[in-house]
Design an enzyme around this catalytic site. Structure first.
Site, PDB file in Angstrom:
ATOM      1  N   GLY A 111      46.792  30.903  -9.649  1.00  0.00           N
ATOM      2  CA  GLY A 111      47.259  31.141 -11.011  1.00  0.00           C
ATOM      3  C   GLY A 111      47.392  32.354 -11.569  1.00  0.00           C
TER       4      GLY A 111
ATOM      5  N   GLU B   4      42.081  35.298 -15.283  1.00  0.00           N
ATOM      6  CA  GLU B   4      42.474  34.024 -15.013  1.00  0.00           C
ATOM      7  C   GLU B   4      43.776  33.867 -15.727  1.00  0.00           C
ATOM      8  OE1 GLU B   4      42.350  31.505 -13.722  1.00  0.00           O
ATOM      9  OE2 GLU B   4      40.170  30.839 -13.075  1.00  0.00           O
ATOM     10  N   ASP B   5      44.539  32.577 -15.375  1.00  0.00           N
ATOM     11  CA  ASP B   5      45.615  32.234 -16.106  1.00  0.00           C
ATOM     12  C   ASP B   5      45.256  31.305 -17.166  1.00  0.00           C
ATOM     13  OD1 ASP B   5      44.845  30.577 -14.184  1.00  0.00           O
ATOM     14  OD2 ASP B   5      46.869  29.508 -13.810  1.00  0.00           O
TER      15      ASP B   5
ATOM     16  N   ASP C 260      40.226  26.339 -19.243  1.00  0.00           N
ATOM     17  CA  ASP C 260      40.701  24.818 -19.609  1.00  0.00           C
ATOM     18  C   ASP C 260      39.343  23.924 -19.942  1.00  0.00           C
ATOM     19  OD1 ASP C 260      41.849  22.230 -20.234  1.00  0.00           O
ATOM     20  OD2 ASP C 260      42.966  22.145 -18.395  1.00  0.00           O
ATOM     21  N   THR C 261      38.766  23.255 -18.715  1.00  0.00           N
ATOM     22  CA  THR C 261      37.212  22.620 -19.075  1.00  0.00           C
ATOM     23  C   THR C 261      36.436  23.804 -19.264  1.00  0.00           C
ATOM     24  OG1 THR C 261      37.150  22.393 -16.695  1.00  0.00           O
ATOM     25  CG2 THR C 261      38.193  20.599 -17.903  1.00  0.00           C
ATOM     26  N   GLY C 262      36.698  24.956 -18.438  1.00  0.00           N
ATOM     27  CA  GLY C 262      35.577  26.048 -18.586  1.00  0.00           C
ATOM     28  C   GLY C 262      34.962  25.863 -17.092  1.00  0.00           C
TER      29      GLY C 262
ATOM     30  N   THR D 161      35.646  26.137 -13.917  1.00  0.00           N
ATOM     31  CA  THR D 161      36.047  27.216 -12.896  1.00  0.00           C
ATOM     32  C   THR D 161      35.300  28.256 -13.315  1.00  0.00           C
ATOM     33  OG1 THR D 161      37.946  26.113 -12.296  1.00  0.00           O
ATOM     34  CG2 THR D 161      37.823  28.408 -11.768  1.00  0.00           C
TER      35      THR D 161
ATOM     36  N   LYS E 182      42.391  27.104 -23.598  1.00  0.00           N
ATOM     37  CA  LYS E 182      42.952  25.712 -24.256  1.00  0.00           C
ATOM     38  C   LYS E 182      41.370  25.062 -24.644  1.00  0.00           C
ATOM     39  CE  LYS E 182      45.654  22.784 -21.670  1.00  0.00           C
ATOM     40  NZ  LYS E 182      45.870  21.561 -20.636  1.00  0.00           N
TER      41      LYS E 182
ATOM     42  N   PHE F   3      49.869  19.931 -21.116  1.00  0.00           N
ATOM     43  CA  PHE F   3      49.825  20.403 -19.684  1.00  0.00           C
ATOM     44  C   PHE F   3      51.002  21.671 -19.800  1.00  0.00           C
ATOM     45  CE2 PHE F   3      51.006  20.526 -14.858  1.00  0.00           C
ATOM     46  CZ  PHE F   3      49.845  20.433 -14.698  1.00  0.00           C
TER      47      PHE F   3
ATOM     48  N   ASP G 292      50.979  25.935 -12.310  1.00  0.00           N
ATOM     49  CA  ASP G 292      51.919  25.241 -11.542  1.00  0.00           C
ATOM     50  C   ASP G 292      51.842  23.523 -11.880  1.00  0.00           C
ATOM     51  OD1 ASP G 292      49.147  24.604 -10.253  1.00  0.00           O
ATOM     52  OD2 ASP G 292      50.199  23.457  -8.955  1.00  0.00           O
TER      53      ASP G 292
ATOM     54  N   ARG H 175      55.440  27.834 -10.921  1.00  0.00           N
ATOM     55  CA  ARG H 175      54.511  29.186 -11.039  1.00  0.00           C
ATOM     56  C   ARG H 175      55.426  30.600 -11.184  1.00  0.00           C
ATOM     57  NH1 ARG H 175      49.346  28.105  -8.963  1.00  0.00           N
ATOM     58  NH2 ARG H 175      49.163  26.743  -7.314  1.00  0.00           N
TER      59      ARG H 175
END
Ligand code: PRP
Length: 179
Positions: free
Chosen positions: A48, A103-104, A107-109, A111, A135, A156, A163, A169
């Site tokens: 990403g 990072e791109d 989200d949830t964090g 990763t 996010k 989303f 992607d 992408r």
């Protein structure tokens, strides 16, 4: 067009190219100013981050090392599975280096949380995070985000590295995908 990939996807621009590039330049300048002339090890999280990484390291300028981590957590769908898989590790040790994870999206964090733990034990001199998109509404674990391009709503998004089943992408902007 030949083949069976002729899907109609509904995409609406959220952050256009001009705004995105202007913010990138700002972030790069801010990062370089804060680090002074110290070498920075930028670690792009694939896939990403590839476009953000390319633009950000140029906007940072000065001495920058480029490393990449291959990570896969969303296995083809639109929700995080929470499973982080390393598909490509760093080529060089980062001990004693000033590392910037690129990072791109956070989200949830999950990763980012995993990657920060993984890198911290390699004893970098410092470890910070630059993410193009944040996010926060979706966060499952609290993580550090030092440099944020844009905070976005719970949509989303695709484009500029992000992607939809590996497509889009390549878009030079960020769009919202609605099924
Ligand atoms: C995406 C993105 C981040 C992660 C963020 O990666 O690039 O790495 O999800 O989500 P989280 O905060 O919920 O963990 P993805 O697994 O889709 O792989 P990709 O970068 O190859 O698209």
């Amino acid at each position: 067009m030949p083949g069976s990939e002729q899907n109609e996807h509904h995409l609406e621009v959220l952050i256009d190219e001009e705004r995105l590039q202007a913010r990138l330049q700002e972030l790069g300048a801010q990062i370089r100013e804060e680090y002074g002339n110290v070498p920075i090890t930028a670690i792009g999280v694939l896939k990403g981050s590839f476009l953000f990484m390319a633009d950000l390291v140029r906007a940072i300028g000065g001495p920058v090392r480029c490393e990449f981590l291959g990570v896969s957590s969303y296995q083809g769908g639109t929700r995080s599975t929470g499973v982080v898989r390393i598909t490509h590790d760093l080529r060089q040790p980062v001990e004693g280096q000033h590392c910037l994870l690129v990072e791109d999206i956070v989200d949830t964090g999950l990763t980012m949380d995993y990657l920060l733990r993984m890198l911290q034990v390699r004893n970098p001199a410092s470890l910070k995070v630059a993410t193009l998109l944040d996010k926060p509404s979706n966060r499952e674990v609290e993580v550090q985000t030092d440099y944020v391009g844009f905070t976005i709503p719970d949509e989303f998004v695709v484009g500029f590295g992000l992607d939809l089943n590996e497509l889009y992408r390549n878009l030079p902007h960020i769009s919202v995908y609605t099924p």
